[in-house]
Structures are given as structure tokens and as C-alpha cells.
Design a protein around this motif. Structure first.
Motif, PDB file in Angstrom:
ATOM      1  N   ALA A  62      54.685  40.593  43.737  1.00  0.00           N
ATOM      2  CA  ALA A  62      55.095  39.217  43.458  1.00  0.00           C
ATOM      3  C   ALA A  62      55.263  38.409  44.741  1.00  0.00           C
ATOM      4  O   ALA A  62      54.815  37.261  44.825  1.00  0.00           O
ATOM      5  CB  ALA A  62      56.387  39.219  42.652  1.00  0.00           C
ATOM      6  N   SER A  63      55.883  38.978  45.750  1.00  0.00           N
ATOM      7  CA  SER A  63      56.085  38.235  46.991  1.00  0.00           C
ATOM      8  C   SER A  63      54.769  38.005  47.723  1.00  0.00           C
ATOM      9  O   SER A  63      54.576  36.957  48.333  1.00  0.00           O
ATOM     10  CB  SER A  63      57.089  38.942  47.892  1.00  0.00           C
ATOM     11  OG  SER A  63      56.615  40.209  48.283  1.00  0.00           O
ATOM     12  N   SER A  64      53.847  38.942  47.641  1.00  0.00           N
ATOM     13  CA  SER A  64      52.538  38.754  48.262  1.00  0.00           C
ATOM     14  C   SER A  64      51.761  37.645  47.570  1.00  0.00           C
ATOM     15  O   SER A  64      51.137  36.806  48.236  1.00  0.00           O
ATOM     16  CB  SER A  64      51.730  40.046  48.218  1.00  0.00           C
ATOM     17  OG  SER A  64      52.363  41.044  48.969  1.00  0.00           O
ATOM     18  N   LEU A  65      51.798  37.625  46.254  1.00  0.00           N
ATOM     19  CA  LEU A  65      51.126  36.551  45.522  1.00  0.00           C
ATOM     20  C   LEU A  65      51.773  35.199  45.821  1.00  0.00           C
ATOM     21  O   LEU A  65      51.076  34.194  46.008  1.00  0.00           O
ATOM     22  CB  LEU A  65      51.156  36.832  44.020  1.00  0.00           C
ATOM     23  CG  LEU A  65      50.237  37.939  43.533  1.00  0.00           C
ATOM     24  CD1 LEU A  65      50.486  38.232  42.062  1.00  0.00           C
ATOM     25  CD2 LEU A  65      48.787  37.565  43.764  1.00  0.00           C
ATOM     26  N   PHE A  66      53.085  35.165  45.862  1.00  0.00           N
ATOM     27  CA  PHE A  66      53.804  33.940  46.202  1.00  0.00           C
ATOM     28  C   PHE A  66      53.408  33.456  47.592  1.00  0.00           C
ATOM     29  O   PHE A  66      53.165  32.271  47.810  1.00  0.00           O
ATOM     30  CB  PHE A  66      55.307  34.192  46.128  1.00  0.00           C
ATOM     31  CG  PHE A  66      56.147  32.980  46.402  1.00  0.00           C
ATOM     32  CD1 PHE A  66      56.311  32.021  45.426  1.00  0.00           C
ATOM     33  CD2 PHE A  66      56.767  32.824  47.616  1.00  0.00           C
ATOM     34  CE1 PHE A  66      57.085  30.894  45.677  1.00  0.00           C
ATOM     35  CE2 PHE A  66      57.540  31.719  47.877  1.00  0.00           C
ATOM     36  CZ  PHE A  66      57.697  30.740  46.907  1.00  0.00           C
ATOM     37  N   TYR A  67      53.320  34.358  48.540  1.00  0.00           N
ATOM     38  CA  TYR A  67      52.972  34.031  49.920  1.00  0.00           C
ATOM     39  C   TYR A  67      51.562  33.447  50.014  1.00  0.00           C
ATOM     40  O   TYR A  67      51.305  32.537  50.781  1.00  0.00           O
ATOM     41  CB  TYR A  67      53.086  35.282  50.779  1.00  0.00           C
ATOM     42  CG  TYR A  67      52.755  35.067  52.239  1.00  0.00           C
ATOM     43  CD1 TYR A  67      53.666  34.467  53.090  1.00  0.00           C
ATOM     44  CD2 TYR A  67      51.535  35.482  52.755  1.00  0.00           C
ATOM     45  CE1 TYR A  67      53.365  34.279  54.422  1.00  0.00           C
ATOM     46  CE2 TYR A  67      51.234  35.289  54.090  1.00  0.00           C
ATOM     47  CZ  TYR A  67      52.150  34.684  54.910  1.00  0.00           C
ATOM     48  OH  TYR A  67      51.852  34.493  56.231  1.00  0.00           O
ATOM     49  N   VAL A  68      50.640  33.964  49.213  1.00  0.00           N
ATOM     50  CA  VAL A  68      49.251  33.521  49.254  1.00  0.00           C
ATOM     51  C   VAL A  68      49.051  32.205  48.480  1.00  0.00           C
ATOM     52  O   VAL A  68      48.368  31.316  48.942  1.00  0.00           O
ATOM     53  CB  VAL A  68      48.314  34.616  48.712  1.00  0.00           C
ATOM     54  CG1 VAL A  68      46.907  34.105  48.520  1.00  0.00           C
ATOM     55  CG2 VAL A  68      48.314  35.820  49.645  1.00  0.00           C
ATOM     56  N   VAL A  69      49.683  32.080  47.326  1.00  0.00           N
ATOM     57  CA  VAL A  69      49.402  30.950  46.440  1.00  0.00           C
ATOM     58  C   VAL A  69      50.195  29.697  46.807  1.00  0.00           C
ATOM     59  O   VAL A  69      49.634  28.604  46.844  1.00  0.00           O
ATOM     60  CB  VAL A  69      49.686  31.352  44.965  1.00  0.00           C
ATOM     61  CG1 VAL A  69      49.592  30.158  44.057  1.00  0.00           C
ATOM     62  CG2 VAL A  69      48.712  32.433  44.537  1.00  0.00           C
TER      63      VAL A  69
END
Length: 74
Positions: A62-69
Motif C-alpha cells: 500500500a505504501s509503495s503504491l501510494f508513493y508511486v501514484v
């Protein structure tokens, strides 16, 4: 690298806010202090939520997706 980026942003943020955004020096300094406090305390607050309701892998995903998006959303 994250600490280096933080120090770079923090050291130039008052200058940016006063010259580009045209804030007064006192408002810019207050904004930087608020930003610094939030970025320092947010990991403590989110850690409690993550440890209570999430597991390691879903949190990383979730944090990786948040960081990218999020930075690219307008």
C-alpha cells in the motif's frame, strides 16, 4: 537518501515560500515549522494504525503504491 532530501527541502523551503509564493517571513517560518512537525510525527501515528490493523506485506504494498501514484496525480 530520504534524510538528505528532507534536509535539502527544509533548508530551501522558507526561501521558496518568501520569494516565489510571496509569503511573509513569519508565515513562511510557521509553515515550515508545521511541515517539519507533521513529517516528524506522522510515522509515529501511522505505525500504531499499521501495527493494529495491517500486516507487513500489505503495508509495504500500500505504501509503495501510494508513493508511486500520489505525486503524479493532479
Amino acid at each position: 537518501m530520504e534524510r538528505l532530501a528532507y534536509k535539502g527541502v527544509a533548508s530551501n523551503l522558507v526561501t521558496y515560500l518568501t520569494e516565489v509564493v510571496e509569503m511573509s517571513t513569519s508565515v513562511a517560518a510557521k509553515s515550515v515549522s508545521t511541515w517539519s512537525g507533521v513529517t516528524s510525527m506522522l510515522p509515529l501515528l501511522t505505525a500504531v494504525l499499521t501495527d493494529s490493523y495491517g500486516d507487513r506485506y500489505s503495508t509495504i504494498t500500500a505504501s509503495s503504491l501510494f508513493y508511486v501514484v500520489v505525486p503524479h496525480a493532479k
